[in-house]
Design a protein around this motif. Sequence first.
Motif, short mmCIF file in Angstrom:
data_model
loop_
_atom_site.label_atom_id
_atom_site.label_comp_id
_atom_site.label_asym_id
_atom_site.label_seq_id
_atom_site.Cartn_x
_atom_site.Cartn_y
_atom_site.Cartn_z
N GLN A 188 35.19 54.40 36.63
CA GLN A 188 35.55 52.99 36.64
C GLN A 188 35.82 52.55 38.08
O GLN A 188 36.44 53.28 38.85
CB GLN A 188 36.80 52.77 35.78
N VAL A 189 35.34 51.38 38.42
CA VAL A 189 35.53 50.83 39.75
C VAL A 189 36.29 49.53 39.63
O VAL A 189 35.94 48.66 38.83
CB VAL A 189 34.18 50.56 40.43
N GLN A 190 37.31 49.39 40.40
CA GLN A 190 38.04 48.12 40.47
C GLN A 190 37.74 47.43 41.79
O GLN A 190 37.72 48.08 42.85
CB GLN A 190 39.54 48.36 40.32
N LEU A 191 37.49 46.15 41.70
CA LEU A 191 37.18 45.34 42.87
C LEU A 191 38.20 44.22 42.97
O LEU A 191 38.42 43.48 42.00
CB LEU A 191 35.77 44.75 42.74
N VAL A 192 38.81 44.10 44.13
CA VAL A 192 39.83 43.07 44.34
C VAL A 192 39.35 42.13 45.44
O VAL A 192 39.11 42.56 46.58
CB VAL A 192 41.17 43.69 44.73
N GLU A 193 39.22 40.85 45.07
CA GLU A 193 38.73 39.84 46.01
C GLU A 193 39.88 39.02 46.57
O GLU A 193 40.92 38.87 45.93
CB GLU A 193 37.76 38.90 45.31
N SER A 194 39.65 38.47 47.73
CA SER A 194 40.60 37.53 48.33
C SER A 194 39.87 36.66 49.33
O SER A 194 38.72 36.96 49.70
CB SER A 194 41.74 38.28 49.02
N GLY A 195 40.52 35.58 49.72
CA GLY A 195 39.98 34.75 50.79
C GLY A 195 39.44 33.41 50.37
O GLY A 195 39.04 32.61 51.23
N GLY A 196 39.40 33.11 49.08
CA GLY A 196 38.92 31.81 48.66
C GLY A 196 39.93 30.72 48.99
O GLY A 196 41.02 30.97 49.46
N GLY A 197 39.51 29.47 48.74
CA GLY A 197 40.40 28.35 48.99
C GLY A 197 39.66 27.05 49.12
O GLY A 197 38.48 26.95 48.79
N LEU A 198 40.38 26.06 49.63
CA LEU A 198 39.83 24.72 49.84
C LEU A 198 39.53 24.54 51.32
O LEU A 198 40.38 24.83 52.18
CB LEU A 198 40.84 23.67 49.38
N VAL A 199 38.34 24.07 51.61
CA VAL A 199 37.94 23.87 52.99
C VAL A 199 37.10 22.60 53.08
O VAL A 199 36.42 22.22 52.12
CB VAL A 199 37.15 25.10 53.52
N GLN A 200 37.14 21.94 54.22
CA GLN A 200 36.35 20.73 54.43
C GLN A 200 34.89 21.10 54.74
O GLN A 200 34.62 22.20 55.24
CB GLN A 200 36.93 19.92 55.57
N PRO A 201 33.98 20.19 54.44
CA PRO A 201 32.58 20.43 54.81
C PRO A 201 32.46 20.76 56.30
O PRO A 201 33.11 20.13 57.13
CB PRO A 201 31.90 19.11 54.47
N GLY A 202 31.61 21.77 56.56
CA GLY A 202 31.45 22.23 57.93
C GLY A 202 32.41 23.32 58.33
O GLY A 202 32.26 23.93 59.40
N GLY A 203 33.38 23.59 57.48
CA GLY A 203 34.38 24.61 57.77
C GLY A 203 33.92 26.01 57.43
O GLY A 203 32.77 26.22 57.01
N SER A 204 34.84 26.96 57.60
CA SER A 204 34.53 28.38 57.38
C SER A 204 35.59 29.04 56.50
O SER A 204 36.76 28.62 56.48
CB SER A 204 34.48 29.12 58.72
N LEU A 205 35.15 30.06 55.79
CA LEU A 205 36.03 30.92 55.03
C LEU A 205 35.48 32.34 55.11
O LEU A 205 34.27 32.53 55.27
CB LEU A 205 36.11 30.51 53.55
N ARG A 206 36.38 33.32 54.96
CA ARG A 206 35.93 34.70 54.86
C ARG A 206 36.48 35.32 53.59
O ARG A 206 37.70 35.35 53.38
CB ARG A 206 36.38 35.53 56.07
N LEU A 207 35.58 35.79 52.76
CA LEU A 207 35.96 36.48 51.53
C LEU A 207 35.99 37.98 51.78
O LEU A 207 35.17 38.50 52.55
CB LEU A 207 34.97 36.17 50.40
N SER A 208 36.92 38.64 51.11
CA SER A 208 37.02 40.10 51.19
C SER A 208 36.95 40.68 49.79
O SER A 208 37.44 40.06 48.83
CB SER A 208 38.34 40.51 51.85
#
Length: 118
Positions: free
Chosen positions: A1-21
Amino acid sequence: QVQLVESGGGLVQPGGSLRLSCTASVSMSSIYAMGWYRQAPGKQRELVAAITSGGITNYADSVKDRFTISRDNAKNTVYLQMDSLKPEDTARFYCYARLASRPGSVYWGQGTQVTVSS
């Protein structure tokens, strides 16, 4: 079994940046491929980006030149750097992984919401 934990989402304005992990509960050496899908309301889940154990990357045409997938083997983590975000990128992003020993099985994270809006 593999567990995957994500983070890094959110609200951003057009043209902005986010990094997901996405951090896996197993060593990257046992993972054949890892990456991200996304699903917007009323739409099918689509592949966004993936990276194999050999470092080969694959991107959806809609995100090429804007998104970059990378990995840190020491941290069992894959990243998705998202730049020049557009409202149409709004979706729930899901991390996935395929094990080298079970390439036919797909493991999923719980998902993280990305909203691009002014």
